[in-house]
Design an enzyme around this catalytic site. Structure first.
Site, PDB file in Angstrom:
ATOM      1  CG  ASP A 178      -1.825   1.202   1.232  1.00 16.76           C
ATOM      2  OD1 ASP A 178      -1.396   2.300   0.847  1.00 16.76           O
ATOM      3  OD2 ASP A 178      -2.999   1.029   1.576  1.00 16.76           O
ATOM      4  CG  HIS A 179       1.426   4.337  -3.151  1.00 17.03           C
ATOM      5  ND1 HIS A 179       0.161   4.053  -3.570  1.00 17.03           N
ATOM      6  CD2 HIS A 179       1.560   5.671  -3.256  1.00 17.03           C
ATOM      7  CE1 HIS A 179      -0.451   5.172  -3.920  1.00 17.03           C
ATOM      8  NE2 HIS A 179       0.378   6.175  -3.734  1.00 17.03           N
ATOM      9  CG  HIS A 241      -4.229   4.471  -0.584  1.00 15.56           C
ATOM     10  ND1 HIS A 241      -3.302   3.462  -0.631  1.00 15.56           N
ATOM     11  CD2 HIS A 241      -4.461   4.801  -1.876  1.00 15.56           C
ATOM     12  CE1 HIS A 241      -2.988   3.204  -1.896  1.00 15.56           C
ATOM     13  NE2 HIS A 241      -3.685   3.999  -2.669  1.00 15.56           N
TER      14      HIS A 241
HETATM   15  C1  BG6 Z   1      -3.540   4.869  -6.214  1.00 14.85           C
HETATM   16  C2  BG6 Z   1      -4.905   4.960  -6.829  1.00 14.85           C
HETATM   17  O1  BG6 Z   1      -3.472   3.783  -5.348  1.00 14.85           O
HETATM   18  O2  BG6 Z   1      -3.257   6.050  -5.499  1.00 14.85           O
HETATM   19  C3  BG6 Z   1      -5.012   6.182  -7.718  1.00 14.85           C
HETATM   20  O3  BG6 Z   1      -5.170   3.817  -7.596  1.00 14.85           O
HETATM   21  C4  BG6 Z   1      -4.598   7.421  -6.971  1.00 14.85           C
HETATM   22  O4  BG6 Z   1      -6.329   6.338  -8.221  1.00 14.85           O
HETATM   23  C5  BG6 Z   1      -3.256   7.219  -6.295  1.00 14.85           C
HETATM   24  O5  BG6 Z   1      -4.535   8.501  -7.899  1.00 14.85           O
HETATM   25  C6  BG6 Z   1      -2.908   8.384  -5.406  1.00 14.85           C
HETATM   26  O6  BG6 Z   1      -1.599   8.254  -4.965  1.00 14.85           O
HETATM   27  P1  BG6 Z   1      -0.734   9.505  -4.553  1.00 14.85           P
HETATM   28  O7  BG6 Z   1       0.523   8.918  -4.016  1.00 14.85           O
HETATM   29  O8  BG6 Z   1      -0.545  10.304  -5.803  1.00 14.85           O
HETATM   30  O9  BG6 Z   1      -1.539  10.228  -3.538  1.00 14.85           O
END
Ligand code: BG6
Length: 490
Positions: A178-179, A241
Site C-alpha cells: 500500500d504505497h 490507503h
Molecule cells: C492509487 C490509486 O493507489 O493512489 C489512484 O489507484 C490514486 O487512483 C493514487 O490517484 C494516489 O496516490 P498519490 O501517491 O498520488 O496520492
C-alpha cells in the site's frame, strides 16, 4: 547527523509487467534513486519480464527513456544512469504458458541472492505466476513476492487471492504494497506518536474531539476509466490507503517496532470499527460523482463523459467511522477522498477538545481548539496549531498559530517517493510497511456491508462539480455534528 547508507544484500528484482506503466513511472525511477544513494550492491540486477519481445539493449533504452521522463533533470546523474542501466536484463515470457521459465531460471543462475518477484500485472495472474514460480523451481526461502491492489474486490475474492498466493509462498514472503505506507509523513506519524512523550497521554477520547483524514486529488480518471469504473473511490482509495492511515492514528502502542507487533495493533483497530449497515449508511456515508467543471488544466469533462457510458460508480466518498474501543469511544473519524477536487491535498487532522473553561475576556477572542495537522502532500509538513498572545501592545488578544515543521524547509534534499523505501524493505525482509493477509481481509469485512447497505437502501449517488471540495452532502455529514472539514487552510 547524516544517515549512514548501507547497501542491502545482493538481489535480483524480477518485475513481471516490466514494460508497464507502474514499472515506468514508479519502480524503475525508485530503484534508480536508491542506486544513486548508494543502497544497491554491485551485484544487484533488475530483470524486466513481459510478453513482448525485446533485447536487453532495447529494454535498457526503454528504461532510460522512462527515467529521463519521470526523474527530474537535475536528479539524473549520468554515471549512476550508466551503472543502473547495466543492471537491467529482459526476458520475454508468457506467464500463462509453460515455456520461458527455464530461461528465467538460467538467467537467475544458482547464486545465493535474494529474489524478489514483483507482480506489476493484473491480479488474475497473481495465482498462476506464483504457481509457475514454485513449479519451475524458482523459489526458495529467500524469495519474496510483491503484489499490489486491487487485492480483491470484496472479502470473498480477497480471501481467494490470498489463498492462491499462500499456496506457494509463506506469509513472511508476501509483501502487499500500500504505497501510502511508504510516504514519509505516514512513517513520521509513527515517530511522532511513539518517539515523543508529549502526544500519547492526550491521544484518546478524553482529549481528542475528532479526526479527519482527507485524500483529495485534482486528477480525473483519465485513461484508467475502465479499471476505475469497477473500483470507484471506495475500492481504489478507502479500503486501502485511508483505512491504513486510520489504523496508524488509532492503534494502541505496539510492544516493539516489529512488523507483526505493529500489524497486530492495526488489525485490532480494523476489527473495532463500528459496522455501517442499512440503518446508519444514510447518516454515515456520502458517495458522489463529479460533473464537468474545472481542473488544473482548465475546463474538464464530467466522469460520465470520460467514461462514455452510464455508471453509478462513486468518484468521491465521505464516511463517518467510529472505532469502538476504550480509547476512541465517541471520537468520530471522518474520512473523505475524491477525484477532481479543488486541490491535491492529503492530510490527517487531529482536533483536540476545547479548553474546559474560558478565562480571557471577550476582547481577547475565543480560543480555537488545538489541531495537529499532518500534511502528506503536496507539501509534507507537521503543524501543531496552538493559541498564543498576539505580540505587541493592545492587551490580551489570542492568536491561532502553527508550530510548523515543513519538511522542505527543515530538511535538505529531495523527498523520496514511497516506492523507494518499500522496494528495498522487500529486500531487507522488513514487512512493517506492508499489509498482512488478515489486515486486508478485515478491511474488506468492514467495507462489504457498506456496499450492501448502499444497494439495499438505494443510497443516492450525489454529484459535485469538478474543482470543488465535493458534494454539499459531504459538508452536511460533518456539519450535522457541528464540525467542519479542514479545507487545506491549516
Ligand atoms: C492509487 C490509486 O493507489 O493512489 C489512484 O489507484 C490514486 O487512483 C493514487 O490517484 C494516489 O496516490 P498519490 O501517491 O498520488 O496520492
Amino acid at each position: 547527523m547524516t544517515a549512514q547508507i548501507i547497501p542491502v544484500d545482493p538481489f535480483d528484482y524480477i518485475i513481471f509487467g516490466g514494460t508497464g506503466d507502474l514499472a515506468k513511472r514508479k519502480l524503475l525511477p525508485a530503484l534508480y534513486h536508491r542506486d544513486h544513494d548508494g543502497q544497491l550492491p554491485d551485484e544487484a540486477r533488475l530483470i524486466g519480464a513481459s510478453r513482448s519481445k525485446h533485447s536487453d539493449k532495447a529494454y535498457r533504452k526503454f528504461a532510460e527513456d522512462a527515467l529521463r521522463e519521470f526523474v527530474p533533470d537535475d536528479q539524473i546523474d549520468e554515471d549512476t544512469l550508466k551503472r543502473f542501466l547495466a543492471r537491467l536484463h529482459y526476458l520475454s515470457l508468457d506467464v500463462t504458458d509453460d515455456d520461458g521459465w527455464d530461461e528465467l531460471k538460467k538467467l537467475l543462475g544458482d547464486e545465493d541472492r535474494i529474489r524478489a518477484f514483483y507482480l506489476a500485472v493484473g491480479p488474475n495472474l497473481f495465482g498462476p505466476i506464483s504457481e509457475a514460480l514454485e513449479k519451475h523451481g524458482l523459489t526458495d526461502t529467500r524469495s519474496r513476492l510483491v503484489i499490489e491492489k486491487p487485492l480483491g474486490r470484496d472479502l470473498e475474492s480477497a480471501q481467494a487471492l490470498n489463498r492462491e498466493v499462500g499456496a506457494h509462498f509463506d506469509e513472511e514472503q508476501v509483501f502487499r504494497i500500500d504505497h501510502y505506507l511508504g510516504k514519509e509523513t505516514v512513517q513520521n506519524l509513527l515517530a511522532l506518536r511513539f518517539a515523543n512523550a508529549l502526544f500519547e497521554p492526550l491521544w484518546n477520547n478524553a482529549h481528542i474531539d475528532h479526526v479527519q483524514i482527507t485524500v483529495a486529488e485534482t486528477v480525473g480518471v483519465g485513461d484508467r476509466a475502465e479499471y476505475y469504473d469497477k473500483a470507484g473511490a471506495m475500492r481504489d482509495m478507502v479500503q486501502n490507503h485511508l483505512m491504513q492511515l486510520l489504523c496508524l492514528v488509532a492503534m494502541e502502542p505496539p510492544a516493539n517496532g516489529d512488523a507483526d507487533s505493529i500489524r497486530d495493533e492495526k488489525l485490532k483497530v480494523l476489527r473495532s470499527l463500528a459496522p455501517i449497515d442499512a440503518d446508519n449508511v444514510g447518516s454515515s456515508t456520502v458517495r458522489a460523482q463529479y460533473r464537468a467543471g474545472a481542473g488544473p488544466e482548465g475546463k474538464v469533462d464530467g466522469y460520465l463523459d470520460e467514461l462514455g457510458h452510464e455508471s453509478d460508480t462513486a468518484t468521491f466518498v465521505a464516511i463517518k467511522a467510529e472505532v469502538e474501543n476504550w480509547r476512541w469511544s465517541g471520537v468520530p473519524f471522518y474520512l473523505r477522498t475524491g477525484k477532481r477536487m479543488a486541490e491535491r491535498m492529503s492530510e490527517i487532522v487531529i482536533s483536540f477538545k476545547p479548553v474546559p473553561h474560558a478565562i480571557f475576556g471577550k476582547d481577547a477572542g475565543t480560543p480555537i481548539s488545538n489541531q495537529l495537522v499532518l500534511r502528506l502532500q503536496p507539501d509534507e509538513s507537521v503543524k501543531q496549531w496552538i493559541m498564543i498572545k498576539d505580540p505587541g501592545p493592545g492587551g490580551m488578544r489570542l492568536k491561532h498559530v502553527p508550530l510548523d515543521m515543513s519538511f522542505a524547509q527543515t530538511f535538505d534534499g529531495r523527498s523520496p517517493d514511497a516506492y523507494e523505501r518499500l522496494l528495498l524493505d522487500v529486500i531487507r525482509g522488513n514487512q512493517t510497511l506492508f499489509m498482512r493477509r488478515d489486515e486486508v481481509e478485515a478491511a474488506w469485512a468492514w467495507i462489504d456491508p457498506i456496499f450492501d447497505a448502499w444497494d439495499e437502501t438505494n443510497h443516492p449517488v450525489a454529484t459535485y462539480t469538478a474543482g470543488t471540495w465535493g458534494p454539499s452532502q459531504s459538508i452536511a455529514l460533518i456539519e450535522r455534528d457541528s464540525r467542519t472539514w479542514n479545507d487545506g487552510t491549516r
